[in-house]
Design a protein around this motif. Structure first.
Motif, PDB file in Angstrom:
ATOM      1  N   HIS A 187      19.755   0.722   6.269  1.00 62.87           N
ATOM      2  CA  HIS A 187      20.430   0.185   5.084  1.00 62.87           C
ATOM      3  C   HIS A 187      20.449   1.166   3.918  1.00 62.87           C
ATOM      4  O   HIS A 187      21.387   1.177   3.124  1.00 62.87           O
ATOM      5  N   LEU A 188      19.434   1.990   3.815  1.00 62.93           N
ATOM      6  CA  LEU A 188      19.363   2.952   2.707  1.00 62.93           C
ATOM      7  C   LEU A 188      19.860   4.329   3.127  1.00 62.93           C
ATOM      8  O   LEU A 188      19.374   5.354   2.648  1.00 62.93           O
ATOM      9  N   ILE A 209       0.837  -1.211   0.000  1.00 62.43           N
ATOM     10  CA  ILE A 209       0.000   0.000   0.000  1.00 62.43           C
ATOM     11  C   ILE A 209       0.864   1.251   0.000  1.00 62.43           C
ATOM     12  O   ILE A 209       0.651   2.182  -0.796  1.00 62.43           O
ATOM     13  N   ALA A 210       1.848   1.274   0.902  1.00 61.67           N
ATOM     14  CA  ALA A 210       2.726   2.444   0.997  1.00 61.67           C
ATOM     15  C   ALA A 210       3.461   2.687  -0.316  1.00 61.67           C
ATOM     16  O   ALA A 210       3.608   3.834  -0.757  1.00 61.67           O
ATOM     17  N   ARG A 257       4.868   2.162   9.129  1.00 63.18           N
ATOM     18  CA  ARG A 257       4.375   0.886   9.655  1.00 63.18           C
ATOM     19  C   ARG A 257       4.719  -0.279   8.734  1.00 63.18           C
ATOM     20  O   ARG A 257       4.467  -1.435   9.070  1.00 63.18           O
ATOM     21  N   SER A 258       5.301   0.012   7.577  1.00 64.56           N
ATOM     22  CA  SER A 258       5.624  -1.011   6.584  1.00 64.56           C
ATOM     23  C   SER A 258       7.065  -1.495   6.782  1.00 64.56           C
ATOM     24  O   SER A 258       7.759  -1.107   7.722  1.00 64.56           O
ATOM     25  N   LEU A 259       7.519  -2.328   5.857  1.00 66.71           N
ATOM     26  CA  LEU A 259       8.894  -2.815   5.918  1.00 66.71           C
ATOM     27  C   LEU A 259       9.914  -1.709   5.691  1.00 66.71           C
ATOM     28  O   LEU A 259      11.108  -1.910   5.946  1.00 66.71           O
ATOM     29  N   TYR A 260       9.460  -0.551   5.235  1.00 69.18           N
ATOM     30  CA  TYR A 260      10.370   0.583   5.102  1.00 69.18           C
ATOM     31  C   TYR A 260      10.971   0.979   6.445  1.00 69.18           C
ATOM     32  O   TYR A 260      12.039   1.595   6.491  1.00 69.18           O
ATOM     33  N   ARG A 261      10.309   0.626   7.537  1.00 68.68           N
ATOM     34  CA  ARG A 261      10.835   0.998   8.852  1.00 68.68           C
ATOM     35  C   ARG A 261      12.154   0.290   9.156  1.00 68.68           C
ATOM     36  O   ARG A 261      12.895   0.727  10.056  1.00 68.68           O
ATOM     37  N   ALA A 265      13.688  10.948   1.034  1.00 67.35           N
ATOM     38  CA  ALA A 265      13.977   9.513   0.982  1.00 67.35           C
ATOM     39  C   ALA A 265      12.875   8.766   0.248  1.00 67.35           C
ATOM     40  O   ALA A 265      13.146   7.845  -0.543  1.00 67.35           O
ATOM     41  N   TYR A 266      11.636   9.155   0.483  1.00 65.35           N
ATOM     42  CA  TYR A 266      10.512   8.485  -0.184  1.00 65.35           C
ATOM     43  C   TYR A 266      10.458   8.823  -1.668  1.00 65.35           C
ATOM     44  O   TYR A 266       9.942   8.035  -2.467  1.00 65.35           O
ATOM     45  N   GLN A 267      10.986   9.970  -2.057  1.00 70.87           N
ATOM     46  CA  GLN A 267      11.091  10.292  -3.483  1.00 70.87           C
ATOM     47  C   GLN A 267      12.026   9.298  -4.167  1.00 70.87           C
ATOM     48  O   GLN A 267      11.737   8.803  -5.258  1.00 70.87           O
TER      49      GLN A 267
END
Length: 267
Positions: A245-246, A130-131, A151-155, A165-167
């Motif tokens: 990691h990113l 979804i994110a 709340r996703s694996l991006y955490r 970062a999201y861009q």
């Protein structure tokens, strides 16, 4: 195979190797700046991006591909920057073809990679999907970051959930994920199951090395990166607080400044 490659700038050659899942575009955070002083060569590794591969392969095939790539551009020696899997391949290249590598910049990687990633639930995968879809449609939207992203694996991939970062996640990570082949995933899994460990051989790498990592990296821990730096004879090490990691996408200006300072000091 002939790898697809993004070549930029003029000057001493700098080979830039992406991680998994990734592609050449993921290395733009480095090449957009470093190509002002160097010729940056960023390939799509075998099975990634536009370097399509329809049959199974092993990790050693990546090394053959990279040697062919350097031959194609008539590069006798170069600097190598590797992020995650790219850092592992950078060390392998330095071990197998030492005459071709003048220096190593290793980010979020380790010669004995170890992670501490928690188990992934179906909710994690659902929230990440979804994110990602919303972020692709509206990159860096703060509501999406707060509601789904954190709340996703991006955490586990980033700690500083900024629009910038999201861009990068929307523009580079999302397409790279979709372009990564199952054969690339299988090759990596096979190497990890075999217990990949090159620490004992690192003493053979005589060139200057820089090892950078994120303090909160769950995919390849900061301790594993530091262990690698300690085994490299001529290395510098830096750990960035409150990053994962990113981290090059979280704090790009800081990372680029450190890379440029190291390059100016050693080359």
């Amino acid at each position: 195979m002939q790898l697809n490659a993004d070549v930029r700038g003029h000057g001493y050659p700098l080979l830039c190797l992406h991680g998994h899942p990734g592609n050449a575009a993921c290395m733009r955070v480095f090449t957009e700046k470093l190509s002002q002083r160097y010729t940056t060569i960023s390939p799509d590794l075998r099975g990634y991006g536009h370097s399509r591969m329809a049959t199974p392969f092993t990790m050693t095939d990546h090394l053959a591909d990279l040697n062919d790539l350097l031959d194609r551009f008539d590069i006798q020696q170069c600097l190598v920057l590797g992020w995650s899997l790219g850092g592992i391949l950078a060390m392998e290249l330095a071990l197998q073809q030492p005459q071709r590598v003048a220096g190593l910049m290793l980010l979020g990687t380790a010669a004995r990679p170890r992670g501490n990633h928690p188990p992934i639930s179906w909710q994690d995968n659902a929230l990440t999907a979804i994110a990602s879809l919303i972020n692709k449609a509206v990159p860096g939207w703060q509501w999406n970051i707060d509601t789904f992203g954190q709340r996703s694996l991006y955490r586990y991939l980033i700690q500083q959930h900024t629009p910038q970062a999201y861009q990068r996640l929307a523009d580079e990570a999302f397409p790279a994920f979709l372009q990564t082949s199952r054969h690339a995933q299988q090759a990596l899994n096979q190497a990890l199951r075999a217990g990949y460990d090159r620490l004992p051989e690192l003493e053979k790498i005589a060139v200057p090395s820089l090892v950078l990592c994120g303090e909160c990296d769950r995919h390849i821990t900061a301790r594993a990166s530091q262990e690698t730096a300690q085994h490299l004879p001529h290395s510098s090490f830096k750990q960035y607080p409150q990053t994962a990691h990113l981290f090059p996408w979280e704090i790009p200006k800081v990372v680029l400044a450190d890379l440029e300072h190291w390059l100016q000091t050693h080359f």
